[in-house]
Design an enzyme around this catalytic site. Structure first.
Site, short mmCIF file in Angstrom:
data_model
loop_
_atom_site.label_atom_id
_atom_site.label_comp_id
_atom_site.label_asym_id
_atom_site.label_seq_id
_atom_site.Cartn_x
_atom_site.Cartn_y
_atom_site.Cartn_z
N ARG A 1 3.40 4.74 17.15
CA ARG A 1 2.00 5.21 17.17
C ARG A 1 1.23 4.63 18.35
NH1 ARG A 1 -0.29 3.46 11.92
NH2 ARG A 1 1.68 2.45 11.45
N CYS B 1 -0.37 7.88 -2.99
CA CYS B 1 -0.61 6.97 -1.87
C CYS B 1 -1.38 7.64 -0.73
CB CYS B 1 0.73 6.44 -1.34
SG CYS B 1 1.61 5.41 -2.52
N ARG C 1 1.85 10.03 13.34
CA ARG C 1 2.92 9.52 12.48
C ARG C 1 3.85 8.59 13.25
NH1 ARG C 1 5.13 12.19 8.60
NH2 ARG C 1 6.20 10.20 8.34
N ARG D 1 -7.14 8.91 3.88
CA ARG D 1 -8.23 7.98 3.58
C ARG D 1 -9.01 7.62 4.84
NH1 ARG D 1 -8.63 2.81 4.60
NH2 ARG D 1 -6.45 2.76 5.25
N ARG D 2 -8.29 7.29 5.90
CA ARG D 2 -8.95 6.95 7.16
C ARG D 2 -9.65 8.16 7.76
NH1 ARG D 2 -3.63 3.55 8.96
NH2 ARG D 2 -4.25 1.53 8.08
N LYS E 1 0.82 -1.22 0.00
CA LYS E 1 0.00 0.00 0.00
C LYS E 1 0.86 1.27 0.00
CE LYS E 1 -0.85 0.27 5.01
NZ LYS E 1 -0.21 1.55 5.29
N ASP E 2 2.15 1.15 0.39
CA ASP E 2 3.05 2.31 0.41
C ASP E 2 3.73 2.55 -0.94
OD1 ASP E 2 2.55 2.70 3.11
OD2 ASP E 2 4.26 1.48 3.75
#
Length: 304
Positions: free
Chosen positions: A149, A234, A143, A125-126, A80-81
């Site tokens: 996190r 992304c 981040r 997105r989240r 996904k990155d």
């Protein structure tokens, strides 16, 4: 002639887990390898939201450079990155079997869901999907690698933070106080691992070819094609999920405004033998139904 394959990876616990998984799979096939950890600029700058840094592939660029220079032979990424367009000379060599693709909420109690609350995430997105469902809530930037996190969540007064389930599961960091966000559409290729190699490196490409998982590869290519057609990097508020069952692909994709107030969503099925261009066709449907104007607005915001 056999050679020792130098595996490039970010140096976080999760990235190392992923690289070691690929290393173990290669060694099972009889190949020798060594890990070469590298820090990315995305890991070094934790004070600025990803989308403000304006760099596509911020977590992959350092490894791309190391590979082009010959310091490493292959690189392992959370797929996904990875930008939808790879640098010249670098190619996909293996898409590993997908793990859990869901987003989860790690929380300190759920009473806030029906009232005011603060959620942490570094993902647009989240953020967009959370605000779409909970417009009264506040979303703050978060981040760092998953360990960082989780620590920040403990240290702050936030009600919860959103994580990719796969990341926490892989390093046994998933706590008891979580809920699955089944309504949240994941990032394209979330839960999948990608191994890249130099296009001219036949030895590594042949070695990695045996690690491909066909159903995962079909699914993530559709999702990434959808993302590419929408022209989102992304960090764009775009969700996509394709699943393959009984030779049928089910796809769900969506584009959101950053504040979550606008949502363009679609769902479709197609036979596996007809998947070519399917992701692009789904994206066209979103664009034709209002998404094009939203993407133009999004790009203007990102340029500021």
């Amino acid at each position: 002639m056999n050679k020792i394959i130098k595996i490039g990876t970010r140096d976080s616990e999760l990235a190392l887990w992923q690289a070691k998984t690929v290393q173990a799979a290669l060694e099972k096939l009889g190949h020798e390898s060594e890990l070469v950890p590298v820090k990315s600029s995305g890991d070094l700058n934790l004070d600025q939201p990803l989308y403000e840094m304006g760099i596509t592939g911020i977590f992959t660029k350092t490894l791309d450079v190391a590979m082009i220079k010959g310091d490493i032979d292959i690189a392992v990424h959370s797929m996904k990155d990875v930008p939808t367009a790879l640098p010249k000379g670098i190619v996909e060599a293996a898409v590993m079997k997908r793990a859990n693709f869901k987003d989860i909420l790690v929380h300190k109690g759920l009473d806030f869901l029906e009232a005011e609350g603060t959620i942490a995430t570094g993902s647009l997105r989240r953020k967009a999907q959370w605000l779409n469902k909970y417009p009264e809530h506040k979303v703050v930037d978060l981040r760092g690698n998953v360990n960082t996190r989780m620590n920040k969540l403990e240290e702050n007064s936030w009600n919860g933070a959103i994580f990719a389930a796969a990341g926490l599961e892989r390093i046994d960091l998933k706590p008891d106080n979580f809920i699955n966000l089944d309504w949240m559409i994941p990032a394209p290729a979330q839960g999948a691992m990608l191994v890249v190699a130099m296009e001219k490196d036949d030895f590594c490409r042949d070695a990695l070819n045996a690690l491909n998982h066909s159903k995962t590869k079909i699914a993530v290519h559709i999702e990434r094609e959808f993302l590419k057609k929408l022209e989102g990097g992304c960090t764009a508020p775009i969700g996509a999920l394709a699943t393959v069952k009984d030779e049928i692909v089910h796809f769900k994709g969506a584009l959101f405004s950053i504040d979550g107030k606008q949502k363009f969503e679609m769902e479709k099925e197609v036979a596996v033998e007809e998947v070519e261009g399917f992701g692009s066709r789904c994206a066209e449907e979103i664009l034709d139904n209002g998404g094009r104007e939203l993407m133009l607005e999004f790009k203007k915001v990102m340029k500021k």
